[in-house]
Write a protein that holds these residues in place. Sequence first.
Motif, PDB file in Angstrom:
ATOM      1  N   THR A 113      41.684  29.820  51.865  1.00 40.62           N
ATOM      2  CA  THR A 113      40.445  29.922  52.667  1.00 40.62           C
ATOM      3  C   THR A 113      39.180  29.962  51.800  1.00 40.62           C
ATOM      4  O   THR A 113      38.072  30.004  52.334  1.00 40.62           O
ATOM      5  CB  THR A 113      40.462  31.182  53.563  1.00 40.62           C
ATOM      6  N   LEU A 114      39.333  29.946  50.472  1.00 39.72           N
ATOM      7  CA  LEU A 114      38.156  30.031  49.592  1.00 39.72           C
ATOM      8  C   LEU A 114      37.152  28.904  49.849  1.00 39.72           C
ATOM      9  O   LEU A 114      35.943  29.125  49.814  1.00 39.72           O
ATOM     10  CB  LEU A 114      38.576  30.018  48.110  1.00 39.72           C
ATOM     11  N   ASN A 115      37.671  27.695  50.117  1.00 40.48           N
ATOM     12  CA  ASN A 115      36.749  26.584  50.409  1.00 40.48           C
ATOM     13  C   ASN A 115      35.897  26.888  51.632  1.00 40.48           C
ATOM     14  O   ASN A 115      34.697  26.598  51.653  1.00 40.48           O
ATOM     15  CB  ASN A 115      37.533  25.283  50.658  1.00 40.48           C
ATOM     16  N   ASN A 116      36.523  27.498  52.647  1.00 43.77           N
ATOM     17  CA  ASN A 116      35.772  27.847  53.865  1.00 43.77           C
ATOM     18  C   ASN A 116      34.675  28.856  53.565  1.00 43.77           C
ATOM     19  O   ASN A 116      33.543  28.727  54.040  1.00 43.77           O
ATOM     20  CB  ASN A 116      36.701  28.465  54.930  1.00 43.77           C
ATOM     21  N   TRP A 117      35.022  29.898  52.778  1.00 43.82           N
ATOM     22  CA  TRP A 117      34.027  30.924  52.437  1.00 43.82           C
ATOM     23  C   TRP A 117      32.887  30.317  51.620  1.00 43.82           C
ATOM     24  O   TRP A 117      31.722  30.651  51.815  1.00 43.82           O
ATOM     25  CB  TRP A 117      34.684  32.066  51.657  1.00 43.82           C
ATOM     26  N   LEU A 172      34.452  33.784  40.933  1.00 43.04           N
ATOM     27  CA  LEU A 172      35.709  33.990  41.649  1.00 43.04           C
ATOM     28  C   LEU A 172      36.497  35.138  41.029  1.00 43.04           C
ATOM     29  O   LEU A 172      36.649  35.207  39.808  1.00 43.04           O
ATOM     30  CB  LEU A 172      36.554  32.704  41.602  1.00 43.04           C
ATOM     31  N   LEU A 173      36.995  36.039  41.881  1.00 40.64           N
ATOM     32  CA  LEU A 173      37.850  37.135  41.427  1.00 40.64           C
ATOM     33  C   LEU A 173      39.221  37.009  42.080  1.00 40.64           C
ATOM     34  O   LEU A 173      39.334  36.941  43.304  1.00 40.64           O
ATOM     35  CB  LEU A 173      37.254  38.503  41.793  1.00 40.64           C
ATOM     36  N   GLY A 174      40.268  36.981  41.260  1.00 40.70           N
ATOM     37  CA  GLY A 174      41.649  37.020  41.761  1.00 40.70           C
ATOM     38  C   GLY A 174      42.113  38.459  41.641  1.00 40.70           C
ATOM     39  O   GLY A 174      42.385  38.945  40.540  1.00 40.70           O
ATOM     40  N   ASN A 175      42.190  39.162  42.762  1.00 34.98           N
ATOM     41  CA  ASN A 175      42.427  40.606  42.747  1.00 34.98           C
ATOM     42  C   ASN A 175      43.905  40.964  42.982  1.00 34.98           C
ATOM     43  O   ASN A 175      44.715  40.115  43.344  1.00 34.98           O
ATOM     44  CB  ASN A 175      41.545  41.256  43.818  1.00 34.98           C
ATOM     45  N   LYS A 176      44.212  42.230  42.743  1.00 32.60           N
ATOM     46  CA  LYS A 176      45.550  42.823  42.947  1.00 32.60           C
ATOM     47  C   LYS A 176      46.602  42.255  41.994  1.00 32.60           C
ATOM     48  O   LYS A 176      47.760  42.064  42.378  1.00 32.60           O
ATOM     49  CB  LYS A 176      46.010  42.662  44.404  1.00 32.60           C
ATOM     50  N   ILE A 177      46.217  41.993  40.759  1.00 31.87           N
ATOM     51  CA  ILE A 177      47.197  41.454  39.802  1.00 31.87           C
ATOM     52  C   ILE A 177      48.211  42.518  39.375  1.00 31.87           C
ATOM     53  O   ILE A 177      49.231  42.197  38.764  1.00 31.87           O
ATOM     54  CB  ILE A 177      46.519  40.839  38.553  1.00 31.87           C
ATOM     55  N   ASP A 178      47.926  43.795  39.726  1.00 29.87           N
ATOM     56  CA  ASP A 178      48.846  44.883  39.354  1.00 29.87           C
ATOM     57  C   ASP A 178      50.047  44.958  40.295  1.00 29.87           C
ATOM     58  O   ASP A 178      51.074  45.557  39.964  1.00 29.87           O
ATOM     59  CB  ASP A 178      48.103  46.226  39.422  1.00 29.87           C
ATOM     60  N   ALA A 189      43.934  28.705  40.075  1.00 28.56           N
ATOM     61  CA  ALA A 189      42.609  29.280  40.300  1.00 28.56           C
ATOM     62  C   ALA A 189      41.576  28.617  39.389  1.00 28.56           C
ATOM     63  O   ALA A 189      40.463  28.288  39.824  1.00 28.56           O
ATOM     64  CB  ALA A 189      42.645  30.788  40.043  1.00 28.56           C
ATOM     65  N   ALA A 190      41.970  28.404  38.135  1.00 28.52           N
ATOM     66  CA  ALA A 190      41.052  27.778  37.167  1.00 28.52           C
ATOM     67  C   ALA A 190      40.705  26.350  37.598  1.00 28.52           C
ATOM     68  O   ALA A 190      39.559  25.903  37.461  1.00 28.52           O
ATOM     69  CB  ALA A 190      41.679  27.776  35.772  1.00 28.52           C
ATOM     70  N   PRO A 246      32.717  30.901  36.897  1.00 28.18           N
ATOM     71  CA  PRO A 246      33.499  31.887  36.147  1.00 28.18           C
ATOM     72  C   PRO A 246      34.625  32.472  37.003  1.00 28.18           C
ATOM     73  O   PRO A 246      34.477  32.621  38.215  1.00 28.18           O
ATOM     74  CB  PRO A 246      32.474  32.976  35.799  1.00 28.18           C
ATOM     75  N   TYR A 247      35.739  32.798  36.340  1.00 27.01           N
ATOM     76  CA  TYR A 247      36.900  33.357  37.046  1.00 27.01           C
ATOM     77  C   TYR A 247      37.417  34.595  36.317  1.00 27.01           C
ATOM     78  O   TYR A 247      37.554  34.592  35.097  1.00 27.01           O
ATOM     79  CB  TYR A 247      38.012  32.303  37.128  1.00 27.01           C
ATOM     80  N   PHE A 248      37.692  35.637  37.073  1.00 26.47           N
ATOM     81  CA  PHE A 248      38.255  36.870  36.511  1.00 26.47           C
ATOM     82  C   PHE A 248      39.456  37.294  37.332  1.00 26.47           C
ATOM     83  O   PHE A 248      39.449  37.202  38.558  1.00 26.47           O
ATOM     84  CB  PHE A 248      37.225  38.015  36.563  1.00 26.47           C
ATOM     85  N   GLU A 249      40.500  37.758  36.643  1.00 23.21           N
ATOM     86  CA  GLU A 249      41.646  38.353  37.318  1.00 23.21           C
ATOM     87  C   GLU A 249      41.420  39.859  37.263  1.00 23.21           C
ATOM     88  O   GLU A 249      41.157  40.422  36.190  1.00 23.21           O
ATOM     89  CB  GLU A 249      42.939  37.974  36.600  1.00 23.21           C
ATOM     90  N   THR A 250      41.506  40.513  38.423  1.00 24.39           N
ATOM     91  CA  THR A 250      41.120  41.930  38.499  1.00 24.39           C
ATOM     92  C   THR A 250      42.184  42.779  39.198  1.00 24.39           C
ATOM     93  O   THR A 250      43.031  42.280  39.925  1.00 24.39           O
ATOM     94  CB  THR A 250      39.801  42.091  39.290  1.00 24.39           C
ATOM     95  N   SER A 251      42.068  44.082  38.961  1.00 22.40           N
ATOM     96  CA  SER A 251      42.821  45.068  39.734  1.00 22.40           C
ATOM     97  C   SER A 251      41.877  46.223  40.014  1.00 22.40           C
ATOM     98  O   SER A 251      41.468  46.936  39.098  1.00 22.40           O
ATOM     99  CB  SER A 251      44.038  45.579  38.954  1.00 22.40           C
ATOM    100  N   ALA A 252      41.503  46.374  41.286  1.00 19.39           N
ATOM    101  CA  ALA A 252      40.625  47.484  41.659  1.00 19.39           C
ATOM    102  C   ALA A 252      41.367  48.805  41.447  1.00 19.39           C
ATOM    103  O   ALA A 252      40.791  49.800  41.027  1.00 19.39           O
ATOM    104  CB  ALA A 252      40.187  47.347  43.117  1.00 19.39           C
ATOM    105  N   LYS A 253      42.679  48.791  41.701  1.00 13.33           N
ATOM    106  CA  LYS A 253      43.477  50.010  41.576  1.00 13.33           C
ATOM    107  C   LYS A 253      43.531  50.500  40.131  1.00 13.33           C
ATOM    108  O   LYS A 253      43.353  51.681  39.851  1.00 13.33           O
ATOM    109  CB  LYS A 253      44.895  49.750  42.090  1.00 13.33           C
ATOM    110  N   GLU A 254      43.782  49.578  39.202  1.00 11.91           N
ATOM    111  CA  GLU A 254      43.922  49.949  37.786  1.00 11.91           C
ATOM    112  C   GLU A 254      42.589  49.859  37.034  1.00 11.91           C
ATOM    113  O   GLU A 254      42.536  50.068  35.824  1.00 11.91           O
ATOM    114  CB  GLU A 254      44.943  49.035  37.100  1.00 11.91           C
ATOM    115  N   ASN A 255      41.518  49.505  37.750  1.00  8.23           N
ATOM    116  CA  ASN A 255      40.203  49.304  37.137  1.00  8.23           C
ATOM    117  C   ASN A 255      40.282  48.298  35.985  1.00  8.23           C
ATOM    118  O   ASN A 255      39.736  48.491  34.911  1.00  8.23           O
ATOM    119  CB  ASN A 255      39.606  50.629  36.632  1.00  8.23           C
ATOM    120  N   TYR A 256      40.993  47.207  36.243  1.00  5.21           N
ATOM    121  CA  TYR A 256      41.154  46.170  35.219  1.00  5.21           C
ATOM    122  C   TYR A 256      40.161  45.040  35.456  1.00  5.21           C
ATOM    123  O   TYR A 256      40.131  44.441  36.533  1.00  5.21           O
ATOM    124  CB  TYR A 256      42.589  45.624  35.242  1.00  5.21           C
TER     125      TYR A 256
END
Length: 208
Positions: free
Chosen positions: A101-105, A125-131, A145-146, A156-166
């Motif tokens: 759905t990223l194209n729609n957003w 772009l953030l790819g979240n919940k990698i943990d 994603a890239a 720019p693209y980042f892989e993130t984890s809100a839970k682990e603060n990564y």
Amino acid sequence: MDLSTTKRRALLKVIVLGDSGVGKTSLMNQYVYKKFSQQYKATIGADFVTKELQVDDNLVTLQIWDTAGQERFQSLGAAFYRGADCCVLVYDVNVLKSFETLNNWHEEFLKQADPVHPDELPFILLGNKIDLDGGNSRVVSEKKAADWCASKGNIPYFETSAKENYNVDEAFLCVARTALATEHEHDIYFQGISETVSEVEQRGGCAC
């Protein structure tokens, strides 16, 4: 020379978009308050938090808008999106639909924000919940994603984890730098922003 008199201030409006449940509110709460909650509570409408940071010799206030992922709230968009300096798109690396759905957003944001120079408005772009599940639940590869980012003009693209603060601080620092670089051309700097910011902080920011 007293540096405090030469520092410039900027207020940057950042919109965070993506499907429900991808972790938009969690990323913002981790970034601003260093807190993470396991309990999911859907954002209703939109709300914002503020964070002050220094980028080189600029004092930057990020006004980060958290919008509801549910489609029934998307009609609220135009008023919230206008004047945005950067758009952060978030998906969950474990949920294919949230990537599809990223194209729609992306399109919806450009339509609603209606920027004067659509090609110049920065996206990240953030790819979240990698943990999640030690990475075993993952269905969207970093390469996929890239490739998507490349198709949108190398955002720019980042892989993130809100839970682990990564990678959360790094991602939002990139947001500030990217928005600042674009806005340098449009001289958005002004003094007296502190009063505005303290009022916002007293308001308590995001209730989620």
